[in-house]
Structures are given as structure tokens and as C-alpha cells.
Design an enzyme around this catalytic site. Structure first.
Site, short mmCIF file in Angstrom:
data_model
loop_
_atom_site.label_atom_id
_atom_site.label_comp_id
_atom_site.label_asym_id
_atom_site.label_seq_id
_atom_site.Cartn_x
_atom_site.Cartn_y
_atom_site.Cartn_z
CG ASP A 169 -7.20 -4.20 3.75
OD1 ASP A 169 -8.08 -4.21 4.85
OD2 ASP A 169 -6.94 -3.70 2.84
CG ASP A 195 -2.38 -20.15 -0.10
OD1 ASP A 195 -1.52 -20.04 0.97
OD2 ASP A 195 -1.99 -20.77 -1.07
CE1 TYR A 201 -2.98 -3.09 0.33
CE2 TYR A 201 -3.95 -2.17 2.15
CZ TYR A 201 -3.78 -2.97 1.06
OH TYR A 201 -4.89 -3.94 1.13
CE LYS A 227 1.03 -17.82 -2.19
NZ LYS A 227 0.11 -19.12 -1.96
CG ASP A 240 -12.23 -6.16 6.20
OD1 ASP A 240 -12.22 -5.74 7.29
OD2 ASP A 240 -12.64 -5.35 5.33
#
Ligand code: NAD
Length: 363
Positions: free
Chosen positions: A247, A223, A142, A191, A251
Site C-alpha cells: 500500500d 525501510d 488489514y 521486515k 503510492d
């Protein structure tokens, strides 16, 4: 002890839920002999109406002079058509940036008595879960280098995931410190089978973990983490991860609890000062109707007590009072099950205070 708290009531239900939080803080103050001084700081839509900007320099200065910031929620349809730099949410970005808040802490807890609100299968929801997601907030993709260029297939766009050792280490330490006050288990999500930035992440997390021999650290690929959150959320305690993975996963975790009216959050920087807020927005559809669930904001106060003020006992008492009220069957409209009559925001707050101060009344 004395604490100075910058209070941003904000817009919509903000003033109602903040009034609840202040009533709870005052009750804790009276019980434990602490003094909480509140500095009401304008920010968001109300600041736009009064000063033409979502956050004035003076308001920011007052946040910087506080021991911590407590925020209700900002925004609403009245300000939706303003240009980006004038939107109420800009106020939050401004406070986060100036306070150097690099760690976002989001607990996601499902009390089994609220399992009917959880969208997961009954056998999973019945077990409940209680996890904290620690998300790096100021690095990664980001904030990395980005751009567009011409390539063989036409225009290309790229965003870069870049983390330094220092950035990884400081967020890992936040997670370890939180885990030290909980079950002493941290799952680091990355990852690393594909991304070089994740391989560095993993190395640094384990290096930093050597300073915390009492904490058990394990790794999980992102994942798999996304699947495990749905399949077996009870296995998670403290999760630490990068900005983008955090992020998404935070959520996902909040959605499986069933109600955003219950979930608090914290953003922390280098020192003890943080910003504490419910994860929900200003809920303009129910503003001014005494329908808001105050629990997310009240639990944000508990987080502030524990993480910024080191008032662990007081934080435990607030959380225990919330659990006791829910276990006794009291509900606001957003978490209502068929058998109960809903309480309004004020009545729910009073119930929680009643349970919080109960031992004192008996003595
Ligand atoms: P929202 O979270 O405000 O509301 C979504 C739904 O959840 C609504 O039906 C609302 O009534 C309900 N809800 C939210 N909090 C509740 C509570 N405490 N008790 C009971 N029900 C509750 O999200 P939205 O409708 O997408 O956004 C409304 C405004 O809030 C927008 O202007 C948005 O930009 C802003 N917003 C602010 C923040 C923040 O201040 N941190 C975060 C998200 C959204």
C-alpha cells in the site's frame, strides 16, 4: 478470439477515459481480428442515483460472467456525504471481494521524456525507471485480528499481521509469472529482521522460487526499499510485498512518476479474470471538459490483454504506441511542458490509435 468485457464507466471523467479505452480496443480488434464485446455495468455514483445502491446484485453478476472487468473511476462530491456502506467506492470493494482478487499489480514507469514531471533530482529522473509492484491484497494486517483492551497504560489497541504459507505462495507465484515476461528479476520486500510473519514470507518466497529457476529473487527490507525508491528507482523491476508494505510503496512509486494520469493497475484472482483500472479517481474538477489524460486507462487495457487474455503482442503494441506518442512530444494538460500545446482526451486517444495502426496502414 472473442472476449466479453464488463465495462464500468463510473463517474466524473470515467465515461471519457472509458470511451478512449474502447476506441483503442476496437482498433486492436480490427487490426488483429479479435472481437471485444462490451457489457456496460452501472456502478458507483450513477448506480446510487438510479438504483439507490453503489452496486446491484445484477451488476455484480454481470461482472462475474465476464472475461474481465475494465473500470474508469467512481465517486464525486455529490455522494461524499452518504454513509460508508452507500458510498460509490463500496462498488469497488464489492467487485474485488466477489471476484476473489488477491493480487494488486501496479506498474510505475517514468519515460525519460517526462522527467520534468518527476519530483526526483534530474540525474535520477533522466535514467527513467520501469517497475511493477505486486501487492498482496486480501491478507495481512488489514484483515488480521484486531481489537481494543485494557492494559497497564490504559486502553490498548492492536492489529495483527498474519500470513499463511498458501497466501504468500500464491502472491509470489503471481510475481514470478509477471517477471518471466519481463527482466526475470524479483525483489521481495519484507521486515524479516523484526517480524515473524516476514520471516515466514521470506522462507515461502524462496521455496516457491525453486519452481522458477530462470527468475533471480532477492530480498530487501521495507525501510531500505522506501529509501531506494527515491535514491535509485531504476534498480527495481518486479517487487512483491505484503498488503500494508505494498500500500505504502506503490503510492510512493506512483508519486515519483509525476502524474497519476499515466498509471494503470490490475487486480487478479485465481483464474484469468481480473479487474483493470487507472490508479486515479474520477477527477470531478475536469469532468466533461475533454481534459482527462486517457493514458492510464489505455495502459490498463494493455495490462488486461497481457495478464488476462495472453495477448502479449497486442499489449506490447499499445504500450509502444503510447511511448511513441509521448516521445513525439504530444501531451495532455497534466503532463504539459512549456514547449508544447496540450491535446484533449479525444485528440490524445486518436494520436495513440494513429500510432497503433500505423504499420497496418503502410502494408
Ligand atoms: P483524483 O485522482 O480523482 O484527482 C486528483 C487530481 O488529479 C485532480 O486534480 C484531477 O484533476 C487530477 N487527475 C486525476 N486523473 C486525471 C487524469 N486522467 N488526467 C488528468 N488529471 C487527472 O483524486 P480525488 O480528487 O482525491 O478524488 C476524486 C473522486 O474520485 C473522489 O470521489 C474519490 O473518492 C474518487 N476516487 C475513486 C477512485 C477509483 O474509482 N478507483 C480512486 C481514487 C479516488
Amino acid at each position: 478470439m472473442e472476449y466479453k468485457i464488463a465495462v464500468v464507466e463510473g463517474d466524473g471523467i470515467g465515461p471519457e477515459i472509458i470511451a478512449s479505452a474502447i476506441a483503442v480496443m476496437d482498433a486492436v480488434g480490427a487490426k488483429h481480428n479479435h472481437k471485444f464485446e462490451y457489457d456496460f455495468v452501472p456502478a458507483g455514483g450513477n448506480s446510487i442515483d438510479k438504483y439507490g445502491v453503489p452496486l446491484t446484485d445484477e451488476a455484480l453478476e454481470r461482472c462475474l460472467r465476464s472475461d474481465s472487468v475494465l473500470l474508469g473511476a467512481v465517486g464525486g462530491p455529490k455522494w461524499d456525504t452518504l454513509p460508508g456502506h452507500l458510498r460509490p467506492e463500496r462498488a469497488l470493494l464489492g467487485i474485488r471481494k466477489e471476484l476473489g482478487l488477491f493480487a494488486n499489480i501496479r506498474p510505475a514507469k517514468l519515460n525519460p521524456v517526462l522527467k520534468s514531471a518527476c519530483p526526483l533530482k534530474d540525474e535520477i529522473a533522466s535514467r527513467g525507471f520501469d517497475m511493477v509492484i505486486v501487492r498482496e491484497l486480501t491478507g495481512g494486517m488489514y484483515y488480521g485480528e484486531r481489537g481494543r483492551r485494557q492494559g497497564k497504560g490504559g486502553e490498548e489497541a492492536f492489529d495483527t499481521e498474519c500470513y499463511s504459507e498458501a497466501e504468500i505462495e500464491r502472491i509470489a507465484r503471481v510475481a514470478f509469472d509477471i517477471a518471466a515476461k519481463r527482466s526475470k528479476r524479483v525483489i521481495s520486500v519484507d521486515k524479516a529482521n523484526v517480524l515473524e510473519s516476514s520471516r515466514l514470507w521470506r522462507e515461502v518466497v524462496h521455496r516457491a522460487a525453486k519452481d522458477y529457476p530462470e527468475i533471480a529473487v532477492s530480498d530487501m527490507l521495507v525501510d531500505n526499499a522506501a529509501m531506494q525508491l527515491i535514491k535509485n528507482p531504476a534498480q527495481f523491476d518486479v517487487v512483491v510485498t505484503s498488503n500494508m508494505f505494498g500500500d505504502i510503496l506503490s503510492d510512493e512509486a506512483s508519486q515519483i512518476t509525476g502524474s497519476i494520469g499515466l498509471l494503470p493497475s490490475a487486480s487478479l484472482g485465481e483464474g484469468t479474470r481480473g479487474m483493470y483500472e487507472p490508479i486515479h479517481g474520477s477527477a470531478p474538477d475536469i469532468a466533461g471538459k475533454d481534459l482527462a489524460n486517457p493514458i492510464a486507462t489505455i495502459l490498463s487495457v494493455a495490462m488486461m490483454f497481457r495478464l488476462s487474455f495472453n495477448l502479449d503482442k497486442e499489449a506490447d503494441e499499445i504500450e509502444a504506441a503510447v511511448d511513441a506518442v509521448l516521445n513525439a512530444g504530444y501531451r495532455t494538460r497534466d503532463i504539459l511542458d512549456n514547449a508544447t500545446e496540450p491535446l484533449g482526451c479525444k485528440a490524445m486517444t486518436q494520436k495513440i490509435i494513429e500510432y497503433l495502426t500505423r504499420p497496418l496502414q503502410r502494408t
